[in-house]
Structure formats: structure tokens, C-alpha cells
Design a protein around this motif. Sequence first.
Motif, PDB file in Angstrom:
ATOM      1  N   PRO A  68      81.336   2.881 100.740  1.00  0.00           N
ATOM      2  CA  PRO A  68      81.739   1.716 100.678  1.00  0.00           C
ATOM      3  C   PRO A  68      80.694   0.828 101.809  1.00  0.00           C
ATOM      4  N   GLY A  69      79.997   1.539 102.689  1.00  0.00           N
ATOM      5  CA  GLY A  69      78.773  -0.131 103.300  1.00  0.00           C
ATOM      6  C   GLY A  69      77.542  -0.354 102.773  1.00  0.00           C
ATOM      7  N   ALA A  70      77.188   0.812 100.606  1.00  0.00           N
ATOM      8  CA  ALA A  70      75.960  -0.110 100.836  1.00  0.00           C
ATOM      9  C   ALA A  70      77.054  -1.424  99.840  1.00  0.00           C
ATOM     10  N   VAL A  71      77.900  -0.799  99.447  1.00  0.00           N
ATOM     11  CA  VAL A  71      78.937  -1.912  98.996  1.00  0.00           C
ATOM     12  C   VAL A  71      79.109  -3.484  99.425  1.00  0.00           C
ATOM     13  N   ILE A  72      79.684  -3.383 100.904  1.00  0.00           N
ATOM     14  CA  ILE A  72      79.747  -4.041 101.231  1.00  0.00           C
ATOM     15  C   ILE A  72      78.791  -5.119 101.886  1.00  0.00           C
ATOM     16  N   GLY A  73      77.646  -4.325 102.345  1.00  0.00           N
ATOM     17  CA  GLY A  73      76.414  -5.011 102.520  1.00  0.00           C
ATOM     18  C   GLY A  73      75.803  -5.552 101.400  1.00  0.00           C
ATOM     19  N   ALA A  74      76.175  -4.925 100.074  1.00  0.00           N
ATOM     20  CA  ALA A  74      75.199  -5.287  99.224  1.00  0.00           C
ATOM     21  C   ALA A  74      76.235  -6.944  98.591  1.00  0.00           C
ATOM     22  N   PHE A  75      76.869  -7.279  99.032  1.00  0.00           N
ATOM     23  CA  PHE A  75      78.548  -8.387  99.010  1.00  0.00           C
ATOM     24  C   PHE A  75      77.966  -9.000 100.073  1.00  0.00           C
ATOM     25  N   LEU A  76      77.505  -8.825 101.301  1.00  0.00           N
ATOM     26  CA  LEU A  76      77.488  -9.604 102.492  1.00  0.00           C
ATOM     27  C   LEU A  76      75.734 -10.418 101.930  1.00  0.00           C
ATOM     28  N   ILE A  77      74.694  -9.948 101.837  1.00  0.00           N
ATOM     29  CA  ILE A  77      73.615  -9.610 101.005  1.00  0.00           C
ATOM     30  C   ILE A  77      73.249 -11.058 100.141  1.00  0.00           C
ATOM     31  N   GLY A  78      74.272 -10.542  99.491  1.00  0.00           N
ATOM     32  CA  GLY A  78      74.581 -11.236  97.740  1.00  0.00           C
ATOM     33  C   GLY A  78      74.390 -12.644  98.732  1.00  0.00           C
TER      34      GLY A  78
END
Lengths: 280, 360, 315
Positions: C262-272
Amino acid sequence: MSEVILRLDNLTMQFGGVTAVDSLSMELNEGEIVALIGPNGAGKTTAFNCITGVYTPTNGAIYLEGRKIIANHPKRRGIKTFGGSNKKFEKDVIIRTPDKITKLGIARTFQNIRLFKDETVFDNVLVAKHMRSRQNVLTAMLRLNFKEEARMRKETKELLEMQDLYRYKDEIAGSLPYGLQRRLEIARALATGPKVLLLDEPAAGMNPNETLELSEFIRDIKEHYGLSVLLIEHHMDFVNQIADRIYVLDFGKLIAEGTPDEISNNPAVIEAYLGVDEDA
Amino acid sequence: MTNKKRIIISSALIVLLFGGLWVMELTMNTASMLFVVLKKGAIYALLVAAINLLQGFTGLFSLGEAGFMLLGAYTFAIFTIPVEMRENIYQYYDGGLVQFTIPVWAALILGGLVAAFFAFLIGFVVLKLKSDYLAIATLGFAEILRAIFQWDKLGVITNGSNILRSFPGFSSVLFPFGVVGLCLAAMMLLINSSYGRAYKAMRDDEIAAEAMGINLFKTKLQAFVISSFFAGIGGGLLAMYQLTVKASTFTAALSDELLLIAVIGGIGSITGSVLASFLYIAANEWWLRFLDQETFIGAFKIPLLRSGFRKVVFSVIIMLIVLFYRRGLMGTREFSITGIYEKITAFIKKKKAAKGGAGK
Amino acid sequence: MNEFLLMGMAEISGGGFFQAIAGFFQTNLPYILAGISVGGQYALIAIGYTMVYGILRLVNFAHGDVFMTAGLICFYISTVSPLIISLPLTVLFTVALGFTIEKVAYKPLRNAPRTSAMISALGMSYLIQNLALYITGGLSKQYPQIPFISNSVTIWGATTKMVTVVTPILVILLVVALVTLIKYTKIGMAMRSVADDFETSRLMGIKIDNVISMTFIIGTFLASIGSMLYFTNYTAIVPSSGAMPGLKAFVAAVFGGIGSIPGAVIGAFLIGICENIIKGLGWTTFSDAFTFALLIIVLIFMPSGLFGEKKTDKV
């Protein structure tokens, strides 16, 4: 009695909720050999790691020759696990990295020998001389430090000869037999010019004969270099042979202290060791 | 072999090398492939050795080399473009801010110093990180530097995303050999000094090194700064060789490539790096060029050969070395005159002994 | 409807603050939408990074290139077969590639120092890129149009591709499926235990090789799905197409706390999203640099990321 050289004052080390060392206070007098014993997981090595700056203690202070060299008190979340703050050390927080501690004159060996395995015996000891050498990168690069370099090499040679290791000087450290590796590690620690030597299970894996040799060796270097020695050990025979005094740890707490005779008759110690029957 | 003898032989070899190069340049066609390889190979030797100083001797995994090369190359270019050319080159930025030049040698050193200074700042931030995080953080910094140098607000200095050109280059192969030789000598002296021993101790076992009184952070920072200094000088030389500088070419892929060359030579061997650099450049620019050409034997077209095949062959070779020959060409050994001298004498002795044995 | 909503918000707050936010939201809507879309695609790559790192402690530099290869595979297959066949085949071939890379490049180095495995990953990335360069002849390839998700759609006045809407939904579905797999199946349990303690798990009789293979299969499977979405947006594929998304996905994984899905997913959305807003502000030069700046800040101030676990070294 002679002066106190190393003193731990209420040293506590917690990892999360686990208290590895619990309010440990102890003293090491000048010229003394003191043993720290206790069952596995009693917190002996953790205490060593606090003294040498590998870990920052949760609470307490460490003094070398009366000077406070490490001090900390629980902060923020630590207060809760520690069960209250500590007014006594709140003012002074002193944190030092291991290299600074070594520089102050506390040298150590490791439980699972940590030599520079791919370097020669000579270089292993020589590198310990780097700390107290007077040079900088430029003088070293331009070889203006040749006098200093010569001095370091000479001292290393003397040290190795003294330890009877000089004939192995060109061997790769990792290829030496186990007993010699232990000796080399002690020699390397001595090369940093310590006042206090901490030995973490120096006799581990040794037979009775080697153990006897080792205890003589430790006494010799202690006399020769004017050291005070604190050691962790399991071998009770060895400890009784060598130690002036013994501290016993169990679950991080000090449960007894005294001369070898007192300790071997102490009921609390016997209980702590019951069923654990170490080589004794 | 005595010290004196060693010095005499080394100096003789150096004189021989430079003399040989000089004669070659006088007698041969300097536009030939051989000279390209010699020039570029020498520059790569310095760059790869600089990366090896970190990776091989201190155990620091850095992928930021391209960033420091960029700093060196830009510093060199900015301070050596002739003033009269600036109007033309900085055409979008009113001729730029810098309106003076400094000598080539000074610009090279300044390039090294600028790279070293940035390494100091960056190192302060990232050197507490452990291996793979350090690699990715240094890579990140290199990318940030690349973006900053392409930023049009700094265009008066960096010319934004446009190229810099018209700065002095070198014609003789002796120049890069001289500069690189000096740098490599300095590196070798460092590695064999007390500091080099401290680096190696840190590489082998950080905890033990710390217990020996070696301050990890300071020592790492020192090595990082020194390596970047040389990378900066290498970047300056590369600019001189290419005659143009463009920030967008200093990519992470360049750092990777240099690191892989260091692997071929042997992580932990400077002479290995030098050897691998020359081999790499020679193969890449010259010997393996034929792989990129469609070739016919009579009517038969040799399969696979076409543009890009050379790089594929290369990558496969690199993977084979990484997987099956991890020590590289030299491992952690160094190529030394003493070593060779001893080998030769040992060989002669053996021969003599064999002869003696046969005689009896 | 959008304006109505915004006005409503402004009224409720009654202050300029929300109005400012609403205004910002409206002007940047296309960028935010693009950010959500690309963020979801990064997320699908990031999961592969975070799982591999969680288990092998290896930054799989080749992962971004596998992602690019998935795009190329789809391009080549779709020239000879309809999409309905070529999409599943793409997934299959990509997974096979990921599986093979692990067996060839990482498995032999399992007992070698960590740096060796990382160098091998770099070498593998170099090899894949050069192979792609060779096969494509250096020309960029146009990704086939996948019907439905390539269609245009208008959201709150901003026109975008359907993929923008599909991506977040698909990502959430896939992540839920993955988390379920990891929580409730036997192989999932094995994965968690290997991630926790490699050596002990080996001693307990868990077949490490199977677990690692499975990790790579899942990672590359998600990356291949990600490539379909990503290249529908950015249709030109060149050999270096995978490098930047790969690095950004890795940053996302670090940001979210390495090892945490979940961390990776949230991180990815934030970065995008951040990256696209930066583009919207006219700082395109710095949109990549921003990601790395974020990485460095995260590494220094919270090395265990948003959801990662803290680990202490043992002496």
C-alpha cells in the motif's frame, strides 16, 4: 585501592519494549581485570556496545578516568518505556561515535572476530595506528609523511614481535588459525593505544590449554601496557583464573558482584545459571 | 628489488611511454583510430579509476559520477570559451555573464575543485545512507544537477539547454596522457598511504574500522570528495576531447557504463580500471565496429550484423563477467613493476634450476 | 456540476482559503488527472520493486526496462495478431522474461555480496536496453491503440483519455487482489516470512527459489499491465522509455516504505500527481528532478518511508 578508571552509572539500554541492560552500575579500577558474566542474552555485549558508542544508551552515563564520556536520558517516547524521565542526566547529553571512544582510550575486540580478513596481519595492525598519526591527505599523498609512516611501521613491528605474531606478518588475516586470529584482534586493539581494553568472549572456542595460555597472555599485556581489562566470558574456569572481580548480569540486571570465590558461592548466581550449566 | 631500482625502472618506463607516443605522433597519421582510442581511453581511464576509488577501495556505491563530470566539463567550458565567441554561443543570454577566460590548466583544476565542493555538500547529506540507498541517492543528485544546468534561469552561466562550444581542445595525445598520468599517480599514492589503508579497512568491515578509531563519516566524505575531484578533471578532459558540452548527455546511463567498465577491470584495482578502459574504448570505437556493419561474403549475408549489435555483444560480455568472472581482469591485484620483475626473476631461476637439473 | 460543487465548497467555508484551493484545483485539473493516471501506472511498477526489495534486498534496476520491453512485445505481437490475442500474450511473455532474468542474473549471485547483485541488475538493464536498441533499429515504435481505454472522455470539463479513469480503478482492484493473495494463501505467507527473515525461512523449509520466482512473476505481471496503461498515454516507445518510469517507481516504493505494498501505491500516486502539477506550473525541467529531491529528503528524514518498518543493525 587504586583509582576507578571506568565507571558505569545507571546504564540502561532499551530496544523498543525490551530492556537489554537495566540500570547497570559498575566500576573498573586501574590495573584490574574484571569479568562480566551471565547467561546468554543477559545484556553483556549490549553493555559493551554502549560503552564503545555503538549504541546510544537510553539512560545513564559512562565515565572514563572521572570524566563523563557518554550520557543520555530518555526522551519523548522513551520516557514511557523507561517509566519516567531522568532528572539527573537531563542537562547533559553526550553522544560519541565508536571512533571517538577509541580515541579516548577504550579499545575492544568482538565476540565473532572482526578482523580485516583480506588484508595481511601487518596491515591489520598498521591500520589501527592511523588514528593517532600526524598527517593529512596531502602530505600522505605526496609522501611528506614518511617519518610518520616509518614510525607507524616500526611500532607495528614491535607490537607484533611482542605478541609473537611477527612471523605471520605477511599472511592474510583470514587464513590464520582461530586462536591466532583472536590474538591478532587483541594486538590490533592494543595498537590503538588504549587505557582500557574490553574483550568480548576472548576464550570462546578454545580448549583448556589454549585458555590457560590466553589468561597468561592477557596478564602479560596488562602489565606491559598498563591496562585495565574488562572482559565478557562464559568459561568459568577461565574467569576464576584471571579475574580480580566479577559482575554477574541476568536479564540485564546486576545480580551479584564480588571476588571469584564469593561469586561461586552466591545463591543468586547459582540460580541464574541453574540448568544452563556452562562449561563450569 | 630495491626502492632505488624500482624508481629508476619506473621513470625509465614513463619516459619510454611518452617518448614512444611522441614518436608515434610524429610518424603516424594522427587522425587514425589508434589515436582516438588513446585519447578517449586515457580520459575514460581516469573516470573509471575515480569510480573505482569509491566502489573498490571504500565500498561506497555511487552512481553519481556523471554529475561530477558535468560540473567539471561545464566549469572548464564556461571559463575557457574565448570572450569574442561568447556573443555567438550565449546568443539567447546576451553573451553570458562570465566575460573573461582563465588558462586551460587552471580551468581543469577549477573544474575538479567545483566537483569536489559539490561532492562535499552532497556527501554531507547522503553519505550516512547504506549501500543501495546511497547509490540511488547519488544518482538522484546527478539528475538534479543535470536539471539545474538545463534551467533557463541560469542560462547566463550555463547557456540553458544549449550546447557550449569553441573552447580549447587538445591536439596531441601527450596532453591527456600527461594529465591522466598525474591524476592516476596521485590516486595510487593515496591508496598505498595510511589513508588508503583506512579506506580498505572501512570497506572490509565498517564496525571494526570504527572500533579502530576511523571516523566513518569523515573518511567516506574525504574519499567521496577526492574521487569527485578526479571525476571533475576527467569531465573537463572529456569536454576538451569532444569540443562541445551539453548537460543532457551526462545521464545516469553514463555513470552505469563507467561502473561496468570498472567491473570489467576488477573492482579494487586501479590498473585494472586503466586496462579495461583502453580495452573498452578500443573495442567500442574500433575493433568491434564491424559488428555494426551489414557484411556480405559473396552473396551470403552474415546474420545478426547490423547497427546496434556491437552494444549487444558488449552487454553480454559484461553480464558474463558479472556472473562468472566476478573478479574482473585484475581482481584486486595491481599491475606493478616489482611484481613483474619478481615474476621474471622467478621464471629465470626456475629455468636455470631446470637446466641445472637436466645437466646433472 | 463541477462548478456547482466548487461554489458549494466556497460557500460552506465562507473564506478565501478554500476558494483559492478550489481555483487551484480547477486550473490544474488536467494535470491532476494526468498525475493520477501516471501515478497509477507507476504504482504497478513500484509494487514489483518493493516486493523484490522486500525479499532480496535488491534494487532490481532492470525492472523499468522489463516494463519497456512489455511495450515492445505488445507492439511486435500486435503487428501479426489482433489485440485480443496480443494483450494476453504480452503479459505471458513479459512474465516469462521477468522469470528468466531472475534465474539468469540474480539466482547465481544469491550468496555473493549485495553489490554484486546490484551490479548484475545494472548490467541486465544495460543489456535489455541495448537489445531493444538493436531490435528496433533505434527507431521509436508506436504503441497500438487499445480500444475503450484510448477513447476520449470529458471529466469536469477536462478532456482526457479513458485510461485516466480506468487506471486508478484497476490499480485498486489489483492491489486488493494482491494483498489478499499475500495475506491468505500459502505462497503469500511464505513470501511474508521470507521478507521477514531470509535465513530462518530457508531453515524452516520454505522453498526460497519458488518464493522468489513468484515474486518476480507477480512483479512483472503488474508491470506488463502497467505498460499497457502507460503506453496508451505515451505512445512512443524507445529503448530508454522504461528507465525514468522505473526510477520514479522505485522512488515511490522508497517513499511509501520499502516492502510495503500500500505504501508503494500511495507513494506512486503522490509522485505522479506532484510531478504533473510541477509541469503545470511551468517547471517541466524540474519535474524529474523533483522526484529525486523527494527521494533524498525521504531517505534522510524518514528512511523507513511512510509505512515501512524500522530495522536496526546487529553488531
